[in-house]
Design an enzyme around this catalytic site. Sequence first.
Site, PDB file in Angstrom:
ATOM      1  N   HIS A 164      -8.463  -1.292  -8.989  1.00  0.00           N
ATOM      2  CA  HIS A 164      -7.535  -1.017 -10.109  1.00  0.00           C
ATOM      3  C   HIS A 164      -7.557  -2.726 -11.163  1.00  0.00           C
ATOM      4  O   HIS A 164      -6.077  -3.059 -10.902  1.00  0.00           O
ATOM      5  CB  HIS A 164      -6.581  -0.388  -9.658  1.00  0.00           C
ATOM      6  CG  HIS A 164      -6.785   0.802  -9.399  1.00  0.00           C
ATOM      7  ND1 HIS A 164      -6.100   1.529  -7.906  1.00  0.00           N
ATOM      8  CD2 HIS A 164      -7.984   1.406  -8.594  1.00  0.00           C
ATOM      9  CE1 HIS A 164      -6.639   2.958  -7.351  1.00  0.00           C
ATOM     10  NE2 HIS A 164      -7.648   2.654  -8.174  1.00  0.00           N
ATOM     11  N   GLU A 167      -3.536  -3.371 -12.288  1.00  0.00           N
ATOM     12  CA  GLU A 167      -2.918  -4.135 -10.852  1.00  0.00           C
ATOM     13  C   GLU A 167      -3.142  -5.330 -11.544  1.00  0.00           C
ATOM     14  O   GLU A 167      -3.098  -6.060  -9.616  1.00  0.00           O
ATOM     15  CB  GLU A 167      -3.093  -2.991  -9.864  1.00  0.00           C
ATOM     16  CG  GLU A 167      -2.473  -1.118 -10.382  1.00  0.00           C
ATOM     17  CD  GLU A 167      -3.546  -0.631  -8.783  1.00  0.00           C
ATOM     18  OE1 GLU A 167      -3.180   0.911  -9.356  1.00  0.00           O
ATOM     19  OE2 GLU A 167      -3.817  -0.983  -8.143  1.00  0.00           O
ATOM     20  N   HIS A 257      -3.580  -4.378  -4.383  1.00  0.00           N
ATOM     21  CA  HIS A 257      -3.497  -3.215  -5.421  1.00  0.00           C
ATOM     22  C   HIS A 257      -1.377  -2.964  -5.786  1.00  0.00           C
ATOM     23  O   HIS A 257      -0.561  -3.720  -5.579  1.00  0.00           O
ATOM     24  CB  HIS A 257      -3.135  -1.914  -4.925  1.00  0.00           C
ATOM     25  CG  HIS A 257      -4.756  -1.085  -4.576  1.00  0.00           C
ATOM     26  ND1 HIS A 257      -5.276   0.030  -5.882  1.00  0.00           N
ATOM     27  CD2 HIS A 257      -5.582  -1.494  -3.773  1.00  0.00           C
ATOM     28  CE1 HIS A 257      -6.582  -0.175  -5.011  1.00  0.00           C
ATOM     29  NE2 HIS A 257      -6.538  -0.390  -3.807  1.00  0.00           N
ATOM     30  N   GLU A 333       0.304  -2.378  -0.768  1.00  0.00           N
ATOM     31  CA  GLU A 333       0.954  -2.236  -2.466  1.00  0.00           C
ATOM     32  C   GLU A 333       2.083  -3.089  -2.252  1.00  0.00           C
ATOM     33  O   GLU A 333       2.952  -3.148  -1.992  1.00  0.00           O
ATOM     34  CB  GLU A 333       1.088  -0.678  -2.401  1.00  0.00           C
ATOM     35  CG  GLU A 333       0.099   0.438  -2.271  1.00  0.00           C
ATOM     36  CD  GLU A 333      -0.781   0.413  -3.374  1.00  0.00           C
ATOM     37  OE1 GLU A 333       0.003   0.328  -4.598  1.00  0.00           O
ATOM     38  OE2 GLU A 333      -2.248   1.005  -3.183  1.00  0.00           O
TER      39      GLU A 333
HETATM   40 ZN    ZN Z   1      -4.339   0.776  -7.094  1.00  0.00          ZN
END
Ligand code: ZN
Length: 374
Positions: A164, A167, A257, A333
């Site tokens: 992504h 990010e 992420h 994350e």
């Molecule tokens: Zn992500």
Amino acid sequence: MTAHISAAFDSGNIRVLSQDGDRFDLEIITDQRSDFYQWFHFRLTGAAGRTVELRITNAAGSAYPDGWPDYRARWSADREDWRLAETSFADGILTIRHACDVDSLWFAYFAPYSMERHHDLVASVAMLPGVGYRSLGQTLDGQDIDYLTVGEGKLQVWLYARQHPGESMAEWWIEGAIGRLTDPFDPVARVLRREATFHIVPNMNPDGSRRGHLRTNAVGVNLNREWHEPTAERSPEVLAVRNRMDETGVDFAIDVHGDEAIPYVFLAGFEGIPSLTERQAALFNRFRDTLARRSPDFQSKHGYAVVGSGGANLSMSTNQLAERFGAVSMTLEMPFKDNDDLPDPEFGWSAERSMRLGEDCLGALHEMIGDFAA
Ligand code: ZN
């Protein structure tokens, strides 16, 4: 001087709807062929000595509207230090108010990691002794999918980031991890290089990164929903990386992420895969607990709900690798907001803290690396 906003650069994203003096109505542009948007990055010129009001009017319709309450935008004059800006979210509009002391300023959703910086990173690492470089193929925009290898041990470790592209903390994390791993004098790195071979993809989504996307590649595809059946037409990035993984095998993997809404650093695992083993689950838990003990920036109380038995989505890389290779794989994350356990009122969660976390993750892996052989 008249204030002006532009975003015509690497990873730029904003549209100016209207301007009334030093007040701008702005809009984040959707990813190409997709409805996702949340990443913004733009430059403001000509406002020194005045206070500007920058209103992102389509914030409510973004991919993660829960990301806006308690969020603060980042600003920079030198593009090195990215500080928290005065930011509020009300009536669906994200408003940044900033007293400008110079005529050239930058604003972004998070400290950017441009493709130019990516090339600087790869170039500086690829020339080091003991580091291998290979392009795994090309993206739909024709960019290389850069892949680095470090170490000569038996354990096959994969670190990959920025599926992504918005990010950007994920690539800062990679920069921190690579810095430690290639340090010739770091004893932890020396053991890791002896015991493991590291396969590193610093940026899985160069096209989305350069285009200023939040979540998808050049044709609007979310790469982290392609791992069960990637194709050259939709997701050549995943196809190239997964093919290489099929050649090397995967024992341990971190997919890096950022999370828009949750103000903590956390891990998500692979609990719902059909072939889950006790060993896999135990090693995952041991890594998570080891990291929590080592880094005050990491915790295991807050995060995503654990998926029940058999419910894993195998189109996501963490589940696919755990199922396909029996790997101890995980999604890391980091917040766009801050780590509320250890807030920093000046910088929030930052590039620097992402880099330290990358170093600490290697420390945690080192601490338990003998457990993989057992
Ligand atoms: Zn992500």
